[in-house]
Write a protein that holds these residues in place. Sequence first.
Motif, short mmCIF file in Angstrom:
data_model
loop_
_atom_site.label_atom_id
_atom_site.label_comp_id
_atom_site.label_asym_id
_atom_site.label_seq_id
_atom_site.Cartn_x
_atom_site.Cartn_y
_atom_site.Cartn_z
N PHE A 1 0.80 -1.22 0.00
CA PHE A 1 0.00 0.00 0.00
C PHE A 1 0.83 1.27 0.00
CE2 PHE A 1 0.51 -0.80 4.55
CZ PHE A 1 0.74 0.46 5.06
N TRP A 2 1.98 1.28 0.68
CA TRP A 2 2.77 2.50 0.76
C TRP A 2 3.42 2.87 -0.57
CZ3 TRP A 2 4.22 -2.02 3.16
CH2 TRP A 2 5.41 -2.61 2.73
N LYS A 3 3.46 1.91 -1.50
CA LYS A 3 4.00 2.18 -2.82
C LYS A 3 2.92 2.62 -3.81
CE LYS A 3 8.02 -0.86 -2.76
NZ LYS A 3 8.74 -1.91 -3.52
N THR A 4 1.67 2.34 -3.49
CA THR A 4 0.59 2.62 -4.43
C THR A 4 -0.36 3.72 -3.99
OG1 THR A 4 -0.82 0.90 -3.45
CG2 THR A 4 0.63 0.24 -5.27
N LYS A 5 -0.36 4.05 -2.72
CA LYS A 5 -1.31 5.05 -2.21
C LYS A 5 -0.58 6.28 -1.69
CE LYS A 5 -4.93 2.00 -0.46
NZ LYS A 5 -5.73 1.69 0.76
N PRO A 6 -1.10 7.45 -1.98
CA PRO A 6 -0.56 8.64 -1.31
C PRO A 6 -0.99 8.60 0.15
CG PRO A 6 -2.39 9.23 -2.75
CD PRO A 6 -2.13 7.76 -2.96
N LEU A 7 -0.29 9.30 0.99
CA LEU A 7 -0.60 9.30 2.43
C LEU A 7 -2.06 9.62 2.69
CD1 LEU A 7 2.57 11.10 3.85
CD2 LEU A 7 2.01 8.67 4.01
N ALA A 8 -2.61 10.60 1.98
CA ALA A 8 -3.99 11.04 2.21
C ALA A 8 -5.02 9.97 1.86
CB ALA A 8 -4.26 12.32 1.42
N ALA A 9 -4.66 8.99 1.05
CA ALA A 9 -5.60 7.95 0.65
C ALA A 9 -5.53 6.71 1.54
CB ALA A 9 -5.34 7.56 -0.80
N MET A 10 -4.62 6.69 2.47
CA MET A 10 -4.46 5.51 3.33
C MET A 10 -5.57 5.43 4.36
SD MET A 10 -0.38 5.35 3.96
CE MET A 10 0.72 5.28 2.57
N SER A 11 -5.94 4.19 4.68
CA SER A 11 -6.90 3.97 5.77
C SER A 11 -6.22 4.29 7.09
CB SER A 11 -7.37 2.51 5.76
OG SER A 11 -6.30 1.65 6.15
N ALA A 12 -7.00 4.38 8.14
CA ALA A 12 -6.43 4.64 9.46
C ALA A 12 -5.46 3.53 9.85
CB ALA A 12 -7.54 4.78 10.51
N ALA A 13 -5.81 2.29 9.54
CA ALA A 13 -4.94 1.15 9.89
C ALA A 13 -3.63 1.21 9.09
CB ALA A 13 -5.66 -0.16 9.63
N GLU A 14 -3.71 1.56 7.81
CA GLU A 14 -2.50 1.67 7.00
C GLU A 14 -1.62 2.80 7.52
OE1 GLU A 14 -4.22 0.09 2.69
OE2 GLU A 14 -4.51 2.19 3.27
N TRP A 15 -2.23 3.93 7.85
CA TRP A 15 -1.50 5.08 8.38
C TRP A 15 -0.72 4.68 9.63
CZ3 TRP A 15 -0.10 9.85 6.89
CH2 TRP A 15 0.38 10.71 7.88
N GLU A 16 -1.39 4.06 10.56
CA GLU A 16 -0.75 3.66 11.82
C GLU A 16 0.33 2.62 11.57
OE1 GLU A 16 -1.03 5.09 14.79
OE2 GLU A 16 -2.51 6.49 13.96
#
Length: 148
Positions: A5-20
């Motif tokens: 996910f960190w290679k395909t999504k910008p920070l703003a598009a990440m879910s709360a779980a992905e962000w954490e």
Amino acid sequence: MDEPFWKTKPLAAMSAAEWEALCDGCGKCCLAKLEDEDTGEIHWTSVACRLFDAGLCRCTDYANRLERVPDCVRLTPDNVATIAWLPATCAYRLVAEGRDLPAWHPLVSGRADSVHEAGVSIRGRVTAFEEECDEPEAYVAHILPEEP
């Protein structure tokens, strides 16, 4: 195979779980930093926040940290690119800059302890807690020679 996910999504598009999950658990955000008023240079200290558990390298009250510690900073997709003191190893910073995560990052290694084993975390490097430094000058004794 799908890209992480960190290679395909910008920070703003990440879910709360992905962000954490991007947080590597290094604890560097929880260290006091001093800024030179004249130059803007950031000086890292080995003084940890009063909520920091130096053995676990984690906040003891993460959910309520912003209420309990007035100068705690919530990282957001909007501010990570503007926070001068984010460590060079910070995953939020790396992703914001379009860079990949290092091999020791738990999302890459698959192991939470890899950040500590790689010597990137502050585990074992805290020399004081903020409540022990009652005067601003007390922090000076704990300035580190470089970013941890």
